[in-house]
Enzyme design. Structure first.
Site, short mmCIF file in Angstrom:
data_model
loop_
_atom_site.label_atom_id
_atom_site.label_comp_id
_atom_site.label_asym_id
_atom_site.label_seq_id
_atom_site.Cartn_x
_atom_site.Cartn_y
_atom_site.Cartn_z
N LYS A 1 -2.79 -2.07 -2.84
CA LYS A 1 -3.82 -1.14 -2.36
C LYS A 1 -3.36 0.26 -2.71
CE LYS A 1 -6.64 0.22 1.61
NZ LYS A 1 -7.11 -0.11 2.97
N GLU B 1 0.81 -1.22 0.00
CA GLU B 1 0.00 0.00 0.00
C GLU B 1 0.85 1.27 0.00
OE1 GLU B 1 -3.62 2.27 2.40
OE2 GLU B 1 -2.58 0.60 3.35
#
Length: 295
Positions: free
Chosen positions: A213, A176
């Protein structure tokens, strides 16, 4: 990793619920839920209240594998129970939802336009405990604020270095590297980020797959190349501070990108709501995010 969980995350329709507020973000999450700081006096009481909130969300009828593929948990949530089951076991066995664990320890100070992750102490021990608690995968967050090529390269390299350690422990990493939605050069940052991610993905072996993500991109379908990459199990999007309606609209414009929302999921939920009010509001939220994720 269980094959059935891998298949469900890879091919299922729905989104991933982010229920991973940690020590730094918990007071804000509780405040948005209608619980002020004078309602608790210790950290233990604070985490107890946030677990009650998460339990209420997880127990809601609409929180099921019909719409939700996975849920990201905070470390303390992993060690707490829902109806006498450890949270991860309850999610999978009772709800059919795949459990993930937030493992980062927060962000370092900004350098070269980015905030890398702080040192994750005792990572091997945490990954071992995650396996013991039947966690499927992990999540770790960095933040990109400026389109600085060197800074972005360092962020992505750190994410994938730790990701390989997570893979070696038998867990699925969610990489992420968030791009700040308020960045003045957000689109350029996303261009640099995609290039670095592709370089790292291409260096993985055939048995090393990851999830990503990412902030919803400025240009629609900009991450299609990542979504289609053979080393990527799934690409999910964070809401990044957008209100739910705006986040859903932006998400729906990106085919193959699914949500992993936190604030947008819990928006409009309050501690003093009746069970009927709470469940109805959460159902509306889940339905909206689900529709945006499968568009």
């Amino acid at each position: 990793m269980r094959k059935e969980q891998v298949d469900f995350i890879k091919n299922g329709k729905g989104f991933i619920a982010a229920l991973d507020q940690s020590g730094g973000s918990t007071p804000k999450a509780l405040k948005l839920y209608g619980v002020s700081e004078d309602a608790y006096s210790t950290e233990e009481e604070m985490f107890g209240l946030i677990h009650e909130m998460r339990t209420r969300v997880i127990n809601a009828p609409a929180f099921s594998s019909d719409s939700i593929l996975g849920a990201i948990l905070f470390e303390q949530t992993m060690d707490r129970k829902v109806e006498d089951h450890y949270t991860a076991d309850y999610l999978w066995e009772k709800k059919g939802v795949v459990p993930f664990l937030k493992i980062d320890k927060g962000l370092a100070e900004e350098v070269d336009g980015v905030q890398m992750m702080k040192l994750i102490s005792n990572l091997d021990e945490t990954l071992q405990r995650a396996n013991e608690r039947n966690i499927f995968g992990t999540k770790m967050r960095s933040v990109i604020k400026v389109a600085n090529p060197e800074g972005i390269k360092k962020v992505v390299a750190q994410q994938f270095e730790i990701g390989k350690q997570i893979l070696a422990a038998g867990l699925m990493p969610i990489i992420e590297p968030e791009v700040d939605i308020h960045s003045k050069d957000k689109e350029k940052s996303e261009e640099l980020l995609k290039e670095e991610i592709i370089n790292q993905l291409n260096a993985l072996s055939e048995n090393q797959n990851v999830m990503l993500k990412l902030t919803i991109p400025t240009v629609d379908n900009f991450y299609k190349e990542l979504i289609d990459h053979p080393r990527v199990l799934r690409v999910v999007a964070l809401s990044g501070g957008y209100a739910r309606e705006e986040a859903n609209k932006k998400l729906a414009a990106n085919q193959g990108l699914i949500a992993s929302f936190s604030r947008a999921l819990s928006e409009g939920l309050y501690a003093d709501q009746s069970e009927e009010e709470f469940n109805t509001r959460l159902k509306d939220s889940i339905n909206g995010i689900y529709e945006a994720s499968i568009t």
